[in-house]
Design an enzyme around this catalytic site. Structure first.
Site, PDB file in Angstrom:
ATOM      1  N   CYS A 121       8.563  14.206 -14.043  1.00 45.56           N
ATOM      2  CA  CYS A 121       9.176  13.090 -13.321  1.00 45.56           C
ATOM      3  C   CYS A 121      10.610  12.823 -13.754  1.00 45.56           C
ATOM      4  O   CYS A 121      10.919  11.757 -14.311  1.00 45.56           O
ATOM      5  CB  CYS A 121       8.310  11.849 -13.493  1.00 45.56           C
ATOM      6  N   GLU A 122      11.441  13.810 -13.566  1.00 43.15           N
ATOM      7  CA  GLU A 122      12.874  13.674 -13.827  1.00 43.15           C
ATOM      8  C   GLU A 122      13.589  14.598 -12.861  1.00 43.15           C
ATOM      9  O   GLU A 122      13.153  15.736 -12.677  1.00 43.15           O
ATOM     10  CB  GLU A 122      13.247  14.170 -15.238  1.00 43.15           C
ATOM     11  N   PRO A 160      20.832  38.035 -35.636  1.00 44.96           N
ATOM     12  CA  PRO A 160      20.729  37.905 -34.184  1.00 44.96           C
ATOM     13  C   PRO A 160      19.372  37.379 -33.757  1.00 44.96           C
ATOM     14  O   PRO A 160      18.349  37.678 -34.381  1.00 44.96           O
ATOM     15  CB  PRO A 160      20.898  39.353 -33.704  1.00 44.96           C
TER      16      PRO A 160
HETATM   17  N1  LLP Z   1      22.106  32.121 -37.218  1.00 46.06           N
HETATM   18  C1  LLP Z   1      22.269  30.796 -37.191  1.00 46.06           C
HETATM   19  C2  LLP Z   1      22.717  30.093 -38.403  1.00 46.06           C
HETATM   20  C3  LLP Z   1      22.020  30.082 -36.012  1.00 46.06           C
HETATM   21  O1  LLP Z   1      22.184  28.764 -35.976  1.00 46.06           O
HETATM   22  C4  LLP Z   1      21.581  30.777 -34.854  1.00 46.06           C
HETATM   23  C5  LLP Z   1      21.302  30.062 -33.608  1.00 46.06           C
HETATM   24  C6  LLP Z   1      21.408  32.174 -34.948  1.00 46.06           C
HETATM   25  C7  LLP Z   1      21.692  32.808 -36.144  1.00 46.06           C
HETATM   26  C8  LLP Z   1      20.930  33.002 -33.788  1.00 46.06           C
HETATM   27  O2  LLP Z   1      21.794  32.944 -32.702  1.00 46.06           O
HETATM   28  P1  LLP Z   1      21.583  33.897 -31.448  1.00 46.06           P
HETATM   29  O3  LLP Z   1      21.816  35.322 -31.895  1.00 46.06           O
HETATM   30  O4  LLP Z   1      20.195  33.721 -30.965  1.00 46.06           O
HETATM   31  O5  LLP Z   1      22.589  33.438 -30.465  1.00 46.06           O
HETATM   32  N2  LLP Z   1      18.794  26.885 -27.845  1.00 46.06           N
HETATM   33  C9  LLP Z   1      20.046  27.512 -27.464  1.00 46.06           C
HETATM   34  C10 LLP Z   1      20.576  28.425 -28.553  1.00 46.06           C
HETATM   35  C11 LLP Z   1      20.703  27.761 -29.896  1.00 46.06           C
HETATM   36  C12 LLP Z   1      21.189  28.653 -30.998  1.00 46.06           C
HETATM   37  C13 LLP Z   1      21.045  28.006 -32.333  1.00 46.06           C
HETATM   38  N3  LLP Z   1      21.432  28.805 -33.450  1.00 46.06           N
HETATM   39  C14 LLP Z   1      19.866  28.220 -26.138  1.00 46.06           C
HETATM   40  O6  LLP Z   1      18.767  28.188 -25.578  1.00 46.06           O
HETATM   41  O7  LLP Z   1      20.826  28.785 -25.610  1.00 46.06           O
END
Ligand code: LLP
Length: 446
Positions: free
Chosen positions: A370-371, A300
């Protein structure tokens, strides 16, 4: 007769009071205004400047413990590997490491951060679809506990890297269960058209081949179906059921499976989305994978650190046109890109005590970049805000600073950790000099 108004108008933004009620580390004091734990955010702004990311150590600990408690309550021994990508700040990582967190990493840089934070390399899982040979060599050399392989091609690379070092590395196979996590398309990872993992149909043949591949030891299977999952446990349960079937199939073929990595993705309520609880996730794991006798792991990110952070910003100016009221901040899309990138909603609350009680009117909250995409919120209710007034973006602890850039030649903002009544700058604001430091003119320009 008009239809009765719904009891809960789900399109209405939650009030400042409602937002804070859900976030126990934040409170409003008559004199100090918005505080995180025991520190007034205005004091941090005064001493550190804005924009600044501010994280609550107490919240990081509380949420990590709540997750672990939910897993223990479901009698699921499970290693929690914090997804470093969500917040790679060293002090954040150290806080979680002290609680017993391992790390889920996707690059050499993240591995270096995890090690610098004191995380045992044996408690590191290396994920990602495009690990380079250099990164694999580095990770295997440092003794990472597990590599999650995402393709047959990558299995060959891992084998080459490990054998060159004379090592054998534990490898789990990440499968793509082709389930829809019902989240934003840009952060869905478990559909067959996504680049991640190996199709379930191909997994057992590849796993069998892995056990005959030098330099690696297949130890289990992994899945991660997406991020900010709030639509209930159905997608998780489906993915885990596929995984359990695969484990049974592999074992029936005489292949040992010791570990199952359940991924991350648990969502948080930014606005008033339903909040899936860790207990619900633990329940889904228990009913699908609970009886396999495997070591369980999870990765997580957001659920642990998202609610723990705010982005503190100052109003530069309010601009009124014939049709709109724009509140222009000193923070921009280069700092917090989530609204521009995913249409994400973040709570925006004033910091000064008087502003909480003042009447609000709709405004567009924007940055100076600037967007037109540099818009944090449209038609958001905020009180009149003088230049210099402070606002805090809520739930900015995950994928906030981590995704920031220097677009428009704007230095990276400072990061601050609050712990009780103490606070410290845990990443200095980038200087104008540092911003320019890597740039060179070719000699032919004289
Ligand atoms: N494991 C893997 C293989 C992942 O690709 C990710 C997130 C996680 C764990 C952790 O996921 P989480 O528990 O944080 O949901 N930038 C985006 C989120 C991208 C997530 C990428 N992978 C946002 O700001 O919503």
């Amino acid at each position: 007769m008009a239809a009765p108004a719904p009891l809960i108008d789900t399109d209405e933004d939650p009030s400042f009071a409602d937002l804070l009620a859900q976030r126990p580390h934040l409170a409003v004091h008559a004199h100090d205004g918005l505080t995180m734990e025991d520190v007034p955010l205005a004091r941090i702004a005064r001493e550190v400047g804005t924009p600044a990311w501010v994280y609550s150590a107490g919240t990081l600990r509380r949420r990590f413990r709540a997750l672990r408690a939910a897993l223990e309550e479901a009698r699921l021994p499970c290693d929690i590997h914090f997804a470093v990508k969500a917040n790679p700040n060293l002090a954040v990582l150290r806080t979680l490491a002290a609680e017993g967190a391992g790390a889920d990493i996707v690059s050499e840089g993240e591995l270096r951060l995890a090690l610098a934070a004191g995380i045992d390399p044996a408690h590191v899982v290396f994920s990602g679809v495009g690990k380079t040979m250099d990164e694999l060599r580095f990770a295997i050399g440092r003794g990472v506990g597990q590599i999650n392989a995402e393709s047959a091609e990558e299995v060959a690379m891992i084998s080459a890297a490990a054998t060159a070092l004379g090592r054998t590395v534990d490898v789990a196979l990440r499968v793509n269960p082709d389930v829809d996590a019902r989240t934003h398309a840009k952060i869905t990872t478990g559909r067959s058209e996504n680049k991640f993992g190996v199709a379930i149909a191909d997994a057992s043949a590849l796993y069998a081949r892995m056990s005959a591949t030098p330099g690696l030891r297949p130890v289990g299977v992994a899945v991660h179906i997406g991020s900010q999952i709030t639509a209930g446990m159905a997608a998780y349960a489906t993915a885990y059921r596929h995984l359990a079937d695969l484990v049974r199939e592999l074992r029936a073929a005489g292949l040992p499976v010791e570990r199952v990595d359940c991924g991350g993705g648990l969502g948080i309520p930014y606005r008033h989305e339903p909040a899936p609880s860790p207990a619900a996730l633990a329940g889904a794991i228990r009913t699908t994978l609970g009886n396999l006798g495997v070591r369980l792991m999870m990765e997580p990110g957001r659920w642990i650190c998202g609610p723990a952070g705010v982005l503190l910003a100052s109003v530069v100016i309010e601009k009124r046109t014939a049709t709109r009221r724009f509140v222009i901040l000193d923070a921009a899309m280069n700092d917090l890109v989530r609204p521009a990138m995913y249409e994400a909603w973040h709570g925006i609350v004033p910091v000064a005590p008087a502003a909480f009680a003042a009447a609000t009117s709709p405004c567009d909250v924007v940055g100076p970049v600037c967007e037109t995409g540099d818009t944090f919120a449209r038609n958001r209710g905020l009180p009149d805000l003088e230049p210099g007034s402070l606002v805090a973006f809520l739930d900015a602890g995950a994928y906030g600073a981590a995704m920031s850039s220097t677009y428009n030649a704007r230095p990276l903002a400072a990061e601050v950790l609050v712990d009780g009544a103490r606070f410290a700058v845990v990443r200095a604001r980038q200087t104008q000099e540092a911003l320019l430091a890597g740039q060179r003119l070719p000699d032919w320009m004289g």
